[in-house]
Design a protein around this motif. Structure first.
Motif: not given
Length: 337
Positions: A294-298, A313-322, A324-337
């Motif tokens: 409900d808060e969004g997509q990652w 290989r490490i786990l990485q999680i990035r916010p995903m939005t859309w 206007e043309q309906g294609w996914p795009k991702v932001g910066e990782p939610v946690a970075t050391p």
């Protein structure tokens, strides 16, 4: 000899402790070491709080938990053995489980998994189910249902690894899989068993026919705003700083395709719109899934960190939005050391 053996033991112990400390540091700082090919589920606990569980490639399948998508706790292995006995017999030389896919349907957690050896087409996909995902729950007990799909050079033109389950908008249960060879496939499965329906047709959905290695794998499909989006990973997954893995996507009105990219090129002809690729810091991002809440997509995927390649290989999680043309795009990782 009596003097040499203790020194060897101490050196081995120091190495193990160093690796353990490194893994613990990465988990503590939000980047999880040793979490290749991840999939994730969000679960509401009895207190009404959201918890996140990840399964990943490893001996017996690695299981992790988080309450904030940043700090992760290792919970242990799904299977006691490195590989279930039936799969070990089917794939001689296998010593770990690859690319588990975790989802929740009809009161059960479904975990599809694959067993193979590197570069081989002799592979199997299995299925295990559980009423609970928290090992502390009294209902936590995995039931292995065994073989779902298999491949070999003599019997198939595909490779049976990298499974991913989707229940589509019509209620059909569809299993996607594939790696290299002739690309990615889909088949309808029976909700009662989680295995292909009798006489169900295996359909191709994506390939790279003009690539010399046919390097495509890790299918993952979601539904968004009237379309099914097929995410795939191209090229080399596991070469550290030299990894060329990247995530591409296409879409279709139907869950079984045909999928096309933003330029209209069919994914069966090598089409794919780029979602994420290597940067100076992060190498070989790929084998993704998508977490929707409900808060969004990652986008959840693995990658190599150039500042600590020893973490693998490490786990990485990035916010995903859309767009206007309906294609996914991702932001910066939610946690970075």
């Amino acid at each position: 000899m009596n003097r040499i053996v203790p020194k060897v033991v101490l050196l081995l112990l120091a190495s193990v402790l160093s690796c353990t400390a490194s893994a613990q540091r990465f988990a503590r700082e939000g980047i999880l070491a040793g979490a290749a090919d991840p999939t994730i589920v969000a679960v509401e606990n009895k207190q009404g709080q959201t918890e996140y569980y990840v399964v990943a490639t490893g001996r017996g399948v690695r299981l992790y938990k988080s309450t904030d998508l940043k700090k992760w706790k290792y919970l242990g292995r799904v299977f006691e053995n490195n590989v279930p006995e039936w799969a070990r017999r089917a794939v001689p030389g296998s010593n770990g489980i690859w690319a588990p896919d975790l989802s929740y349907h009809n009161g059960l957690y479904y975990m599809y998994y694959s067993v193979s050896t590197f570069g081989s087409q002799r592979s199997v996909i299995g299925l295990a189910v559980n009423k609970a995902i928290d090992p502390e729950s009294p209902d936590y007990k995995w039931e292995d249902r065994g073989l779902v799909i298999e491949s070999s050079p003599e019997t198939t033109n595909f490779n049976a690894i990298d499974p991913a389950l989707l229940v589509d908008e019509q209620g059909r249960w569809l299993l996607y899989w594939g790696s290299f060879w002739t690309g990615l496939k889909v088949v309808e499965v029976d909700p009662a068993t989680g295995k292909p329906k009798p006489d169900a047709e295996i359909q191709p959905i994506a390939a790279r026919p003009n690539h010399p290695a046919h390097a495509i794998e890790a299918a993952y499909v979601i539904f968004h705003d009237g379309y099914y989006y097929l995410f795939v990973s191209w090229d080399s997954c596991c070469d550290g700083a030299d990894s060329t893995y990247r995530v591409l996507v296409g879409r279709s009105r139907e869950a079984t395709g045909p999928f096309v990219d933003a330029d209209g090129k069919p994914m069966l002809e090598g089409g794919g719109t780029l979602v994420i690729e290597s940067s100076e810091r992060w190498r070989g991002p790929g084998h993704n899934c998508v977490l929707t809440t409900d808060e969004g997509q990652w986008m959840v995927h693995h990658t190599y960190d150039m500042q600590n390649l020893r973490a693998q290989r490490i786990l990485q999680i990035r916010p995903m939005t859309w767009t206007e043309q309906g294609w996914p795009k991702v932001g910066e990782p939610v946690a970075t050391p």
